[in-house]
Design a protein around this motif. Structure first.
Motif, PDB file in Angstrom:
ATOM      1  N   UNK A   1       0.832  -1.195   0.000  1.00 19.42           N
ATOM      2  CA  UNK A   1       0.000   0.000   0.000  1.00 19.42           C
ATOM      3  C   UNK A   1       0.867   1.245   0.000  1.00 19.42           C
ATOM      4  N   UNK A   2       0.513   2.202  -0.735  1.00 22.63           N
ATOM      5  CA  UNK A   2       1.271   3.446  -0.736  1.00 22.63           C
ATOM      6  C   UNK A   2       0.370   4.610  -0.352  1.00 22.63           C
ATOM      7  N   UNK A   3       1.016   5.580   0.292  1.00 23.20           N
ATOM      8  CA  UNK A   3       0.254   6.766   0.666  1.00 23.20           C
ATOM      9  C   UNK A   3       0.166   7.747  -0.489  1.00 23.20           C
ATOM     10  N   UNK A   4       1.002   7.496  -1.496  1.00 18.46           N
ATOM     11  CA  UNK A   4       1.001   8.418  -2.614  1.00 18.46           C
ATOM     12  C   UNK A   4       1.556   9.762  -2.216  1.00 18.46           C
ATOM     13  N   UNK A   5       1.389  10.724  -3.091  1.00 20.00           N
ATOM     14  CA  UNK A   5       1.928  12.046  -2.761  1.00 20.00           C
ATOM     15  C   UNK A   5       0.809  12.941  -2.239  1.00 20.00           C
ATOM     16  N   UNK A   6       1.232  13.909  -1.438  1.00 19.36           N
ATOM     17  CA  UNK A   6       0.236  14.921  -1.016  1.00 19.36           C
ATOM     18  C   UNK A   6       0.242  16.018  -2.078  1.00 19.36           C
ATOM     19  N   UNK A   7      -0.840  16.748  -2.165  1.00 21.11           N
ATOM     20  CA  UNK A   7      -0.880  17.822  -3.184  1.00 21.11           C
ATOM     21  C   UNK A   7       0.229  18.833  -2.944  1.00 21.11           C
ATOM     22  N   UNK A   8       0.665  19.465  -3.999  1.00 21.02           N
ATOM     23  CA  UNK A   8       1.740  20.431  -3.797  1.00 21.02           C
ATOM     24  C   UNK A   8       1.244  21.633  -3.017  1.00 21.02           C
ATOM     25  N   UNK A   9       2.173  22.188  -2.250  1.00 20.70           N
ATOM     26  CA  UNK A   9       1.843  23.287  -1.340  1.00 20.70           C
ATOM     27  C   UNK A   9       1.696  24.608  -2.101  1.00 20.70           C
ATOM     28  N   UNK A  10       2.630  24.802  -3.050  1.00 23.63           N
ATOM     29  CA  UNK A  10       2.609  26.042  -3.846  1.00 23.63           C
ATOM     30  C   UNK A  10       2.711  25.672  -5.311  1.00 23.63           C
ATOM     31  N   UNK A  11       2.114  26.491  -6.117  1.00 26.42           N
ATOM     32  CA  UNK A  11       2.286  26.301  -7.559  1.00 26.42           C
ATOM     33  C   UNK A  11       2.932  27.560  -8.129  1.00 26.42           C
ATOM     34  N   UNK A  12       4.067  27.323  -8.786  1.00 28.70           N
ATOM     35  CA  UNK A  12       4.791  28.439  -9.381  1.00 28.70           C
ATOM     36  C   UNK A  12       4.541  28.409 -10.878  1.00 28.70           C
ATOM     37  N   UNK A  13       4.199  29.551 -11.444  1.00 31.00           N
ATOM     38  CA  UNK A  13       4.107  29.554 -12.907  1.00 31.00           C
ATOM     39  C   UNK A  13       4.803  30.780 -13.485  1.00 31.00           C
ATOM     40  N   UNK A  14       5.276  30.591 -14.664  1.00 31.29           N
ATOM     41  CA  UNK A  14       5.984  31.673 -15.346  1.00 31.29           C
ATOM     42  C   UNK A  14       5.145  32.133 -16.526  1.00 31.29           C
ATOM     43  N   UNK A  15       4.956  33.435 -16.589  1.00 30.80           N
ATOM     44  CA  UNK A  15       4.264  34.014 -17.739  1.00 30.80           C
ATOM     45  C   UNK A  15       5.280  34.066 -18.885  1.00 30.80           C
ATOM     46  N   UNK A  16       5.117  33.128 -19.793  1.00 30.86           N
ATOM     47  CA  UNK A  16       6.145  32.965 -20.830  1.00 30.86           C
ATOM     48  C   UNK A  16       6.222  34.176 -21.758  1.00 30.86           C
ATOM     49  N   UNK A  17       5.112  34.921 -21.890  1.00 31.53           N
ATOM     50  CA  UNK A  17       5.161  36.132 -22.732  1.00 31.53           C
ATOM     51  C   UNK A  17       6.054  37.193 -22.101  1.00 31.53           C
ATOM     52  N   UNK A  18       6.012  37.234 -20.755  1.00 31.83           N
ATOM     53  CA  UNK A  18       6.806  38.238 -20.041  1.00 31.83           C
ATOM     54  C   UNK A  18       8.258  37.813 -19.891  1.00 31.83           C
ATOM     55  N   UNK A  19       8.462  36.537 -19.697  1.00 34.41           N
ATOM     56  CA  UNK A  19       9.800  36.040 -19.377  1.00 34.41           C
ATOM     57  C   UNK A  19      10.794  36.355 -20.486  1.00 34.41           C
TER      58      UNK A  19
END
Lengths: 350, 503
Positions: free
Chosen positions: B1-19
């Motif tokens: 049995x596995x506990x699997x992963x917990x949901x990520x705490x933070x989500x980082x995203x990059x605005x590719x148009x700005x980058x």
């Protein structure tokens, strides 16, 4: 706002109360007719070594019995009587002013260098905080406070203060904000030999109150002025500081001034500010304190309340207004306005 | 049995148009969120701690951060945090370690206390035009003074005063050790307190050579591990502080993970390189109050009674009685650390559940010392969760002489309270010993920022005092008349000895 005036005859010549009544009434602009009072020293020559306890009784049945019992337990009542009063149309009698001439049994108080004073102090605190319907408002030797809710002239006539002769008088014309109409809230405030009249508001009250409470005093008058009497009692009587040193503790020089002082003075002032930091008073005030030995007037550190001083021979006057001094003594000289925090001291010389 | 992963705490995203692919985010993230694959910046959000380093360095504002991007089924009892902790412990069987201060949602008493101001019956004082005195002396005061007359008949002081620390403002920086924080962080604070005429604590990490020029503004700490303590150390400090406990983890000793014990830290602390520095829970020479009194005296003897000695305790239930015991020793000041006090590393269960808030602790200690007639003789220093000048003013009105700030001074250096101090990866160069990260913190700039913060609070405190008609700090201290409680319950008002609003 409030108006204050104090006078001392340094040669201990008696003055009757008519002069100070005139002076105080002149400052009615500073009052609201809801409180006035007088204190005089040297008025009970027949009982020169008894504590004169002035008490407001709500009635003479319940509280008086308790007070009598308590007093007799701790000392001897030499004489007691109702303080003579005379009905005034503008003044409603709310309490029965009573006086005891009292000698505490000093051997009942252990561990004190001034057992009689400490006994009387404890009795005053006890009665005022525990016995409903009784309020001791004056407790010194050969002196007495006379106060009530009303205009200065009515209060003076109610007690006929012109019948008393004292060598020190303080008086106060009240504009109350806190406890209007309550006789106990009128000035002067007194404890043992200390009496205080105060114009102003003590913004450091909470700090000062804690300090006096931690020294065994109870604040029972619902007003900031009483702490001044207790502070003088602690610093002046118990710690044995001279009056000018007490003033230095209560309204100290600023650090910038202390830093510039010569070594000896700097050390004293530095130690005073550290040691008596909780006794320091803040806020706008002009205060005159009296004992049987003299009077001291001082203001807050930035002089947010007026104080004028005048002299005439043995007499020294301290007042909120020059006019009040002049009406009492048209020949007064050396009128001046002391600087902020500067004590004005008049001591008896005989 | 596995506990699997917990949901990520933070989500980082990059605005590719700005980058513009300047790679600053890649260079700056010490947690390894960003990596470059060809000409693309890849993001591993799971590694993110929300330290904001990348965001603050991105010249195009191209990075955005979202907390808890994946919802749990909402539940008032089994919150996401509770569930994740359980999963974590089921997986590891270990104590959960956490950084910074108490993170549970307890009501903050400071925010339910309001300050007073003058109207009509007493004038407020304008600090721009009138003197305003914040100078504070910490240390033993006599209960009364004796005078004598000298040969010339002048009055002289007969009472000998114990040495006191002179503070130009009642704000000090609390004890954060070299080891827990970097040398550049300590240097920044040292320069700042020297400039502002106040003091900082060394923590239990010894005193690095680089801090010697500022030693007159440091309070050296003696804690249960005695790390870094020798006579040279004691003599260098302006004052000595015995640390019994800490608000973030009352009842247990300090934790410095071995990752942070580099050569310099090991030398300064006098411990082996790379070893965990776990100080014992109690001092093993203090098993009772009289033992403490003995240690206070020993330290005073060692330094020839020239330095004040403070004793720091965590604010626990019986804090008032303990403080009264300390006041009876030769100690000059009691430091009380409330349960919101920060830390580099503490077991989470302690950080979030043990101890009491500083507001109640100050009031209780002040009252107890007053009742026993000794309050005026010792100083009270409050710490643990003091966030701004209002908290400072309220602490003093409740009875403190001065405060220690910790977290606030770290935020002034860049800290964003991400709470990962124990990992040695602090990208702001504060809670790390990795030289490349430490170098990011310029002590000159850091010092200016910390000094600015202290200066700003000092100005605000002056304004608050002036508005309340007070021109010296002594008259604010313990002046509970100038506080009112808003929506506090009767029991709490009684403890604080404060009236409710309107009364």
């Amino acid at each position: 706002m409030c108006g204050i005036i104090g006078v001392i005859d340094r040669a201990r010549s008696g003055m009757d109360g008519s002069g100070i009544k005139k002076a105080l009434s002149l400052m009615n602009e500073r009052g609201s007719g809801e409180g006035a009072g007088y204190v005089a020293y040297g008025i009970y020559p027949d009982f020169p070594d008894c504590y004169a306890l002035h008490v407001f009784y709500d009635n003479l049945v319940e509280p008086k019995k308790k007070v009598d019992d308590l007093l007799e337990k701790w000392g001897r009542i030499v004489h007691q009587e109702e303080i003579p009063t005379y009905e005034q149309p503008g003044l409603k009698k709310q309490h029965i002013p009573w006086r005891y001439f009292y000698k505490p049994h000093k051997d009942l108080k252990v561990g004190s260098s001034s057992p009689e004073d400490d006994l009387v102090k404890t009795l005053v605190m006890d009665i005022n905080s525990r016995i409903e319907g009784a309020l001791v408002f004056s407790s010194g030797i050969n002196m007495g406070v006379f106060k009530a809710a009303g205009w200065p002239e009515d209060v003076a006539d109610f007690y006929r203060i012109q019948d008393y002769k004292g060598y020190i008088w303080l008086a106060h014309n009240r504009y109350p904000t806190n406890t209007p109409g309550w006789w106990g809230g009128a000035h002067p405030f007194n404890l043992l030999d200390w009496s205080v009249v105060h114009n102003g508001e003590i913004t450091s009250y909470g700090t000062n109150k804690q300090y006096v409470e931690s020294n065994g005093y109870k604040c029972t008058m619902f007003t900031d002025t009483e702490v001044v009497a207790y502070l003088f009692d602690i610093l002046g009587r118990r710690h044995g500081l001279a009056s000018d040193m007490v003033v230095k503790a209560l309204a100290p020089p600023f650090w910038d001034e202390i830093d510039e002082m010569p070594e000896r003075e700097r050390k004293i002032n530095h130690a005073m500010r550290l040691t008596y930091r909780s006794a320091q008073m803040n806020g706008p005030f002009a205060i005159v304190v009296a004992t049987s030995q003299g009077i001291v007037g001082f203001t807050d550190r930035i002089k947010l309340r007026p104080m004028v001083v005048g002299e005439n021979g043995d007499k020294l006057y301290i007042s909120s207004e020059e006019a009040a001094i002049r009406i009492m003594d048209p020949n007064v000289q050396n009128i001046r306005m002391p600087r902020a925090g500067e004590p004005v001291i008049g001591r008896v010389i005989v | 049995m596995t506990l699997g992963s917990v949901p990520m705490r933070y989500k980082v995203s990059i605005d590719r148009d700005q980058c513009m692919q300047c790679m600053r985010c890649v260079d700056n993230c010490s947690y390894g969120v960003y990596r470059v694959d060809g000409d693309k910046i890849l993001v591993d959000s799971r590694k993110c701690t929300a330290c904001h380093r990348c965001i603050s360095m991105c010249p195009r504002d191209a990075i955005s951060l979202q907390e808890r991007p994946v919802d749990y089924r909402s539940h008032p009892v089994w919150t996401a945090q509770v569930r994740e902790d359980v999963i974590n412990q089921a997986r590891t069987g270990k104590i959960i370690l956490a950084g910074m201060g108490n993170a549970l949602d307890y009501p903050i008493i400071f925010d339910r206390l309001v300050l007073d101001a003058c109207q009509v019956t007493n004038p407020s004082i304008d600090p721009l035009r009138e003197p305003m005195e914040l100078r504070t002396y910490l240390g033993k005061k006599p209960s009364r003074l004796e005078f004598k007359k000298n040969d010339q008949g002048d009055v002289e002081l007969a009472t000998e005063l114990a040495p006191n620390l002179k503070l130009e403002t009642p704000i000090m920086i609390g004890h954060m050790s070299y080891g827990a924080i970097s040398l550049n962080a300590q240097l920044s604070m040292a320069k700042a307190v020297a400039e502002m005429g106040t003091f900082m604590g060394t923590g239990e990490g010894g005193l690095h050579n680089a801090l010697h020029p500022y030693q007159d503004h440091t309070i050296v700490q003696v804690a249960s591990g005695r790390f870094g303590v020798d006579i040279d150390y004691l003599e260098r400090g302006a004052a000595i502080e015995i640390k019994i406990g800490q608000g973030a983890k009352p009842g247990i000793g300090g934790h410095l993970p071995g990752e942070k014990v580099c050569v310099d830290v090991s030398c300064t602390r006098m411990i082996p390189l790379g070893s965990d520095a776990i100080s014992p829970a109690p001092h093993h020479d203090i098993y009772s109050i009289e033992d403490l009194a003995q240690l206070v005296r020993s330290l005073k003897e060692a330094t020839e009674w020239k330095k004040p000695v403070f004793v720091k305790i965590a604010a626990v239930h019986n804090v008032a009685a303990i403080a009264a015991g300390i006041a009876r020793s030769s100690a000059d000041a009691v430091v009380i650390d409330g349960f919101r006090g920060g830390t580099g590393a503490a077991p989470k269960v302690f950080r979030d559940n043990v101890g009491i808030p500083i507001e109640a602790a100050i009031a209780a200690v002040d009252q107890k010392l007053n009742d026993q007639g000794v309050r005026n003789e010792v100083s009270i220093i409050a710490s643990g969760g003091i966030r701004n000048s209002a908290d400072l003013a309220k602490s003093i009105a409740l009875g403190a002489d001065a405060v220690y700030i910790g977290t606030a001074s770290l935020i002034a250096l860049g800290c964003r309270v991400c709470g990962n101090c124990y990992r040695n990866l602090c990208p702001w160069g504060i809670a790390t010993q990795r030289q490349d990260l430490v170098d990011r913190l310029d002590p000159e700039i850091g010092a200016q920022n910390v000094a600015n913060l202290i200066h700003a609070w000092t100005l605000e405190l002056s304004e608050l005092m002036g508005a309340a008609g007070l021109n010296s700090i002594e008259s604010l201290r313990g002046n509970r008349e100038r506080l009112r409680g808003y929506m506090l319950d009767e029991g709490m008002l009684k403890v604080l000895k404060v009236n409710p609003v309107g009364a």
